[in-house]
Structure formats: structure tokens, C-alpha cells
Write an enzyme that holds these catalytic residues in place. Structure first.
Site, short mmCIF file in Angstrom:
data_model
loop_
_atom_site.label_atom_id
_atom_site.label_comp_id
_atom_site.label_asym_id
_atom_site.label_seq_id
_atom_site.Cartn_x
_atom_site.Cartn_y
_atom_site.Cartn_z
N LYS A 222 0.80 -1.23 0.00
CA LYS A 222 0.00 0.00 0.00
C LYS A 222 0.84 1.28 0.00
O LYS A 222 2.03 1.27 0.30
CB LYS A 222 -0.97 -0.02 1.20
CG LYS A 222 -2.18 -0.89 0.88
CD LYS A 222 -3.30 -0.76 1.87
CE LYS A 222 -4.47 -1.63 1.39
NZ LYS A 222 -5.46 -1.86 2.44
N ARG A 256 -3.57 -10.09 4.97
CA ARG A 256 -4.02 -10.07 3.56
C ARG A 256 -2.88 -9.54 2.69
O ARG A 256 -2.48 -8.38 2.85
CB ARG A 256 -5.26 -9.18 3.46
CG ARG A 256 -5.87 -9.11 2.06
CD ARG A 256 -7.08 -8.18 2.06
NE ARG A 256 -7.73 -8.15 0.77
CZ ARG A 256 -7.32 -7.38 -0.24
NH1 ARG A 256 -6.30 -6.57 -0.09
NH2 ARG A 256 -7.96 -7.41 -1.39
N1 HH2 Z 1 -7.52 -3.53 0.97
C1 HH2 Z 1 -7.88 -3.54 -0.34
C2 HH2 Z 1 -9.00 -4.26 -0.76
N2 HH2 Z 1 -9.74 -4.96 0.11
N3 HH2 Z 1 -10.10 -5.72 2.31
C3 HH2 Z 1 -9.77 -5.73 3.61
N4 HH2 Z 1 -10.49 -6.44 4.50
N5 HH2 Z 1 -8.70 -5.01 4.08
C4 HH2 Z 1 -7.92 -4.27 3.25
O1 HH2 Z 1 -6.97 -3.63 3.74
C5 HH2 Z 1 -8.25 -4.24 1.86
C6 HH2 Z 1 -9.37 -4.99 1.42
C7 HH2 Z 1 -7.06 -2.78 -1.34
O2 HH2 Z 1 -6.03 -3.58 -1.85
P1 HH2 Z 1 -6.09 -4.38 -3.23
O3 HH2 Z 1 -7.20 -5.37 -3.24
O4 HH2 Z 1 -4.78 -4.95 -3.54
O5 HH2 Z 1 -6.34 -3.24 -4.32
P2 HH2 Z 1 -7.63 -2.75 -5.10
O6 HH2 Z 1 -8.66 -2.35 -4.10
O7 HH2 Z 1 -7.11 -1.60 -5.92
O8 HH2 Z 1 -8.13 -3.89 -5.94
#
Ligand code: HH2
Length: 279
Positions: A222, A256
Site C-alpha cells: 500500500k 491479507r
Molecule cells: N484492501 C484492499 C481491498 N480490500 N479488504 C480488507 N479487508 N482489508 C484491506 O486492507 C483491503 C481490502 C485494497 O487492496 P487491493 O485489493 O490490492 O487493491 P484494489 O482495491 O485496488 O483492488
């Protein structure tokens, strides 16, 4: 805190920290957007993460990166369902990252064992969708929506406010008869928080143990790690592993991540030092 997490037909021990591997079936996710946007690429990636030792796979069809717009139900369904249906018989539980109650129901019917809701079941009918099932639920804190959440977020007491919010949402879940051992909480790193807010939450993560639910942290790759290291999104593995270790040291039980193998290695060392032998 419960000793186990119940996710549909699965029961996972929380004696050692669990690794949740991220599979974004999206063209625009901040770290892996576009890489796994087809069903075939997403499935290959998910299987690779399972081989690397992921305890749970989290499939998302809507990017929630700062500035992202929302995705229509039909598009989310088209992205996620074929991947989920193929993975439903996998040896590890499959989580679906969605805020839409209609899609929660559909994903559960298609074999999801967990719903990861960045909106913490605040949408009308979301609680009912989970209560009618036996899947696990992750309740995450965010301030605002992905479109506007990084526009100057402010808190008087970030830890106290996030804690109070999650307490309310956990109690709403209990009131709907969702058992404690199905509930996961997450302070939501980067969701309406500045670097200082994120650091404060990580520094005091142990205060979230008061809520008696398994804590999940999602810091992998992040922006806060980019701020701290000056590195681009695909060069943040070491920083992500450091953040994961700090998270487990402060009580997190689900991490995660995008980089499963690296995280598993670090957690193997942590678990050995803490005399948790079963890896
Ligand atoms: N962060 C993201 C998405 N979903 N869910 C939980 N529970 N906690 C988090 O910190 C979290 C999440 C964002 O990361 P990522 O899925 O890699 O990116 P994007 O939202 O751009 O798909």
C-alpha cells in the site's frame, strides 16, 4: 478471541497467523490491476498462491484504490463468478471481496466461504445475507468512499474512532445471530487515513483485541509503504513483510497479502520463535 475461525465448511485454527492471498480480477487495482483480469490468469494466480501456502484466497472484482469508481453488479459478477466457481472445490476457503448484498448471496451460493466487506455490512440487506449463511465475514473500517476517502481525512482520535465503529458493527452482527467465531475485524489501512493515521493504527493494533474477534490487516504494497520507502508498488515486498510481522506481533491473525511465499517465510520464523510448531 475464539481459537478458531469458522468459514462455511472450513474451520481454521487461529493458533498461528493465517495468510490471505489476494487475487484481483480487475483491470485497475493499484498493485496487480490488469495482471489477472481474465478468468484464466486469475485462476493460475490463485492456484499459485495456494501452492505457496495461502490459507485463504480473497477474490475481488472491484478496485477500491483511492479514486476508484464503483463497478456495476453485472460486471462484478462477470469478473468474479467464473473464478469462484472453478475454485469452489479448492482445499482452502475462498473469500469474496464485495460490498453488494445481492452479490454476497450469489457468491455464497457459488461456494464462497467468506465475505470480505470493506463497508462492514452497512448496506441494507447485507447483514441478512450473511446471517442467512454460515460463512465468515470481515468487517472493515473506512471513512468515505474510494472515490473521495483520501481527501484530507481527519480524526480526533483515530484508534478510538475506528475501534468504536468496529465495536458497533460487531454488535450489529451479533444481534443478527452471526457467531463470534465467524467474525473478523479490520481497521482498514489506507481507507480514509493519512500516513500518520495508518501508523497510529498499527502502533496500537493490540487495542483491537478488546473486540474479541480475529484481527485482519491489509497493508501489502500500500501507499503508506511507498511513502516510507520511496519505492514503487511492485518493489514493496520487503516493506510489506515488515508490516505483516508488526501486525502479528500486535495480535493480528489474518494477513491479507499479494506476496504469499515471502509472507509465509517470515511468519514461519515468527511462529517458531513463539513456539507455534504446526506450520
Ligand atoms: N484492501 C484492499 C481491498 N480490500 N479488504 C480488507 N479487508 N482489508 C484491506 O486492507 C483491503 C481490502 C485494497 O487492496 P487491493 O485489493 O490490492 O487493491 P484494489 O482495491 O485496488 O483492488
Amino acid at each position: 478471541m475464539s481459537e478458531v475461525l469458522r468459514l462455511g465448511k472450513f474451520t481454521l485454527s487461529l493458533a498461528r497467523p493465517l495468510v490471505m492471498g489476494v487475487v484481483n480480477v480487475t483491470p485497475d487495482s493499484f498493485s496487480d490491476g490488469g495482471g489477472f483480469a481474465t478468468t484464466g490468469a486469475a485462476l493460475d494466480h490463485a492456484r499459485r498462491l495456494i501452492d505457496e501456502g495461502a490459507d485463504i484466497i480473497d477474490i475481488g472484482g472491484e478496485s477500491t484504490r483511492p479514486g476508484a469508481g464503483s463497478v456495476a453488479l453485472e460486471e462484478e459478477r462477470k469478473r468474479v463468478l467464473p473464478v469462484l466457481e472453478d475454485l469452489a472445490g479448492a482445499a482452502v476457503p475462498i473469500s469474496v471481496d464485495t460490498q453488494k448484498p445481492a452479490f454476497m448471496r450469489e457468491a455464497i451460493a457459488a461456494g464462497a466461504s467468506m465475505i470480505n466487506d470493506i463497508n462492514a455490512l452497512q448496506a441494507p440487506a447485507a447483514i441478512a445475507a450473511i446471517a442467512a449463511s454460515d460463512v465468515a465475514i470481515c468487517l472493515m473500517h473506512k471513512r468515505g468512499t474510494p472515490a473521495d476517502m483520501q481527501n484530507d481525512p481527519r480524526y480526533d482520535d483515530v484508534v478510538g474512532e475506528v475501534l468504536a465503529f468496529l465495536d458497533t458493527r460487531v454488535n450489529a452482527a451479533y444481534a443478527a445471530n452471526i457467531a463470534r467465531d465467524r467474525i473478523v475485524i479490520d481497521p482498514g489501512f489506507g481507507f480514509g487515513k493519512t500516513l500518520e493515521h495508518n501508523l497510529e493504527l498499527l502502533r496500537h493494533l493490540d487495542r483491537f483485541l478488546d473486540l474479541k474477534s480475529a484481527i485482519l490487516v491489509g497493508i501489502s504494497r500500500k501507499g503508506m509503504l511507498g511513502h516510507l520507502t520511496g519505492r514503487d508498488v511492485n518493489e514493496r515486498v520487503y516493506a510489506s513483510v515488515a508490516a505483516a510481522l508488526i501486525g502479528v506481533e500486535k495480535g493480528a491473525r489474518i494477513i491479507r497479502v499479494h506476496d504469499v511465499a515471502a509472507t509465509r517465510d517470515a511468519l514461519a520464523v515468527w511462529s517458531a520463535v513463539n513456539s507455534i510448531t504446526k506450520l
